[in-house]
Design a protein around this motif. Structure first.
Motif, PDB file in Angstrom:
ATOM      1  N   GLY A  11      48.032  46.512  -0.723  1.00  0.00           N
ATOM      2  CA  GLY A  11      48.137  46.991   0.643  1.00  0.00           C
ATOM      3  C   GLY A  11      49.604  47.153   0.975  1.00  0.00           C
ATOM      4  O   GLY A  11      50.188  46.343   1.703  1.00  0.00           O
ATOM      5  N   SER A  12      50.238  48.167   0.419  1.00  0.00           N
ATOM      6  CA  SER A  12      51.694  48.333   0.512  1.00  0.00           C
ATOM      7  C   SER A  12      52.096  48.678   1.942  1.00  0.00           C
ATOM      8  O   SER A  12      51.931  49.814   2.399  1.00  0.00           O
ATOM      9  CB  SER A  12      52.143  49.429  -0.460  1.00  0.00           C
ATOM     10  OG  SER A  12      53.538  49.570  -0.461  1.00  0.00           O
ATOM     11  N   VAL A  13      52.621  47.694   2.651  1.00  0.00           N
ATOM     12  CA  VAL A  13      52.836  47.822   4.098  1.00  0.00           C
ATOM     13  C   VAL A  13      53.849  48.892   4.465  1.00  0.00           C
ATOM     14  O   VAL A  13      53.830  49.411   5.581  1.00  0.00           O
ATOM     15  CB  VAL A  13      53.250  46.476   4.713  1.00  0.00           C
ATOM     16  CG1 VAL A  13      52.111  45.483   4.643  1.00  0.00           C
ATOM     17  CG2 VAL A  13      54.492  45.918   4.023  1.00  0.00           C
ATOM     18  N   PHE A  14      54.761  49.230   3.547  1.00  0.00           N
ATOM     19  CA  PHE A  14      55.771  50.239   3.846  1.00  0.00           C
ATOM     20  C   PHE A  14      55.435  51.592   3.200  1.00  0.00           C
ATOM     21  O   PHE A  14      56.295  52.451   3.067  1.00  0.00           O
ATOM     22  CB  PHE A  14      57.146  49.759   3.389  1.00  0.00           C
ATOM     23  CG  PHE A  14      57.531  48.450   4.016  1.00  0.00           C
ATOM     24  CD1 PHE A  14      57.685  48.352   5.385  1.00  0.00           C
ATOM     25  CD2 PHE A  14      57.704  47.314   3.246  1.00  0.00           C
ATOM     26  CE1 PHE A  14      58.007  47.143   5.986  1.00  0.00           C
ATOM     27  CE2 PHE A  14      58.034  46.102   3.831  1.00  0.00           C
ATOM     28  CZ  PHE A  14      58.183  46.016   5.205  1.00  0.00           C
ATOM     29  N   SER A  15      54.195  51.769   2.838  1.00  0.00           N
ATOM     30  CA  SER A  15      53.753  52.991   2.183  1.00  0.00           C
ATOM     31  C   SER A  15      53.314  54.037   3.199  1.00  0.00           C
ATOM     32  O   SER A  15      52.425  53.782   4.022  1.00  0.00           O
ATOM     33  CB  SER A  15      52.577  52.681   1.248  1.00  0.00           C
ATOM     34  OG  SER A  15      51.885  53.854   0.914  1.00  0.00           O
ATOM     35  N   PRO A  16      53.874  55.238   3.141  1.00  0.00           N
ATOM     36  CA  PRO A  16      53.349  56.303   4.006  1.00  0.00           C
ATOM     37  C   PRO A  16      51.932  56.697   3.614  1.00  0.00           C
ATOM     38  O   PRO A  16      51.130  57.085   4.471  1.00  0.00           O
ATOM     39  CB  PRO A  16      54.338  57.450   3.786  1.00  0.00           C
ATOM     40  CG  PRO A  16      54.925  57.210   2.438  1.00  0.00           C
ATOM     41  CD  PRO A  16      54.990  55.716   2.299  1.00  0.00           C
ATOM     42  N   TYR A  17      51.595  56.566   2.329  1.00  0.00           N
ATOM     43  CA  TYR A  17      50.254  56.938   1.868  1.00  0.00           C
ATOM     44  C   TYR A  17      49.208  56.000   2.470  1.00  0.00           C
ATOM     45  O   TYR A  17      48.101  56.443   2.838  1.00  0.00           O
ATOM     46  CB  TYR A  17      50.193  56.869   0.337  1.00  0.00           C
ATOM     47  CG  TYR A  17      51.344  57.561  -0.352  1.00  0.00           C
ATOM     48  CD1 TYR A  17      51.396  58.952  -0.448  1.00  0.00           C
ATOM     49  CD2 TYR A  17      52.390  56.818  -0.908  1.00  0.00           C
ATOM     50  CE1 TYR A  17      52.466  59.577  -1.079  1.00  0.00           C
ATOM     51  CE2 TYR A  17      53.458  57.438  -1.544  1.00  0.00           C
ATOM     52  CZ  TYR A  17      53.491  58.817  -1.625  1.00  0.00           C
ATOM     53  OH  TYR A  17      54.547  59.427  -2.246  1.00  0.00           O
ATOM     54  N   TYR A  18      49.539  54.717   2.563  1.00  0.00           N
ATOM     55  CA  TYR A  18      48.623  53.757   3.182  1.00  0.00           C
ATOM     56  C   TYR A  18      48.459  54.072   4.665  1.00  0.00           C
ATOM     57  O   TYR A  18      47.347  54.025   5.211  1.00  0.00           O
ATOM     58  CB  TYR A  18      49.158  52.345   2.966  1.00  0.00           C
ATOM     59  CG  TYR A  18      48.196  51.214   3.285  1.00  0.00           C
ATOM     60  CD1 TYR A  18      46.823  51.406   3.336  1.00  0.00           C
ATOM     61  CD2 TYR A  18      48.677  49.921   3.512  1.00  0.00           C
ATOM     62  CE1 TYR A  18      45.954  50.363   3.609  1.00  0.00           C
ATOM     63  CE2 TYR A  18      47.822  48.869   3.781  1.00  0.00           C
ATOM     64  CZ  TYR A  18      46.458  49.090   3.832  1.00  0.00           C
ATOM     65  OH  TYR A  18      45.595  48.054   4.101  1.00  0.00           O
TER      66      TYR A  18
END
Length: 299
Positions: free
Chosen positions: A29-36
């Motif tokens: 759950g990559s918190v700094f991911s724009p894709y997420y």
């Protein structure tokens, strides 16, 4: 882990002479991911990454390739995301890295070993609802860094923590500053959080080398200049309200990482410091910039 959730394991290492630094963050759950952020399903297991950042003369590299759920394997003592992984054998944490920078490819490959002398008491809640938990498990551990690409080896100390959350960081917080300083015995940690509802939480923690809590008086607020390029606001706290920036390792639109000189618990220290603006991170223009440095692979 439910929709919108996350967990990450964070290692921050600094060489004994202070000239080389290494940060490793393994995300589910990559918190700094724009894709997420753009994914309507908000499936944390489909947004995993190992972020690796090297600091130091001739060795500055940034890697953060996001991967889908097919790249993830884990159990109680192991986690693997793509070609990189973390393994705990009961006494040491071994991190095997095989990552590539972007947009210009350069490899970071090698092994990092931490030897925690003990662990601190359980997690701290960062928001009033208890949706975000932070545990600074091993604030100061001996570390050995042995990389083949680039050719680099050193020893020093490392900080190791973990974060768990039930929903997006930017929904709960506007910004935070964090810093950790090695002391003659153990470490001090400052974590100042400003919540989205306007309330604050300023944590002042100190631990012996084996993780036993130690007393520390809350230090005074100390002003720092904003970063040169992106003007990210910075501040910290110290015994006398004074601090200076020795070096800015990272200056991005929403995040800054710095090396400071200040005093804590009566000792002259050189903390590693970070400032994070989640309000800036949530800006759609900022998110559109991130894939330039954070490519995504589905496998």
């Amino acid at each position: 882990m439910d929709r919108d959730g996350y967990v990450w394991w964070y290692v921050d290492a600094l060489s004994a002479d202070g000239r080389q630094g290494l940060t490793i963050i393994a995300f589910i759950g990559s918190v700094f991911s724009p894709y997420y952020a753009w994914d309507r399903s908000r499936d944390p297991f489909d947004h995993c990454a190992v972020n690796v950042v090297l600091y130091g003369a001739g060795a500055n590299r940034f890697c953060m390739t996001e991967r889908g759920r097919g790249s993830l394997t884990r159990d109680a003592d192991h986690i693997r995301i793509g070609p990189s992984g973390l393994d705990w054998d009961g006494t040491s944490l071994t991190i095997r890295l095989d990552e590539v920078t972007a947009p210009i490819p350069a490899r970071v490959r090698g092994t990092v070993r931490l030897h925690p002398p003990g662990f601190t008491p359980g997690p701290h809640t960062l928001d009033a609802a208890g949706g975000h938990r932070w545990w600074p498990m091993a604030p100061s551990s001996p570390v050995e860094v042995t990389l083949s690409e680039p050719d680099l080896s050193w020893r020093g100390t490392a900080y190791f923590d973990t974060n768990h959350g039930d929903f997006a960081l930017e929904a709960a917080f506007t910004d935070w500053t964090w810093c950790r300083a090695d002391l003659r015995e153990g470490a001090a940690i400052l974590y100042d959080v400003r919540r989205r509802d306007g309330s604050r939480q300023d944590l002042t923690l100190c631990f012996a080398a084996d993780g036993t809590p130690r007393e520390i008086a809350p230090p005074c607020r100390a002003a720092l200049p904003p970063t040169r390029l992106w003007r990210v606001p910075r501040h910290t706290r110290s015994d006398d309200g004074q601090a200076r920036v020795l070096r800015t390792f990272e200056d991005t639109p929403f995040y800054a990482r710095s090396h400071l000189a200040t005093t804590l618990r009566g000792e002259a220290v050189r903390p590693v410091h970070e400032s994070l603006s989640l309000t800036r991170f949530a800006n759609p223009l900022v998110r559109l910039m991130l894939p330039f440095r954070m490519p995504r692979r589905t496998r």
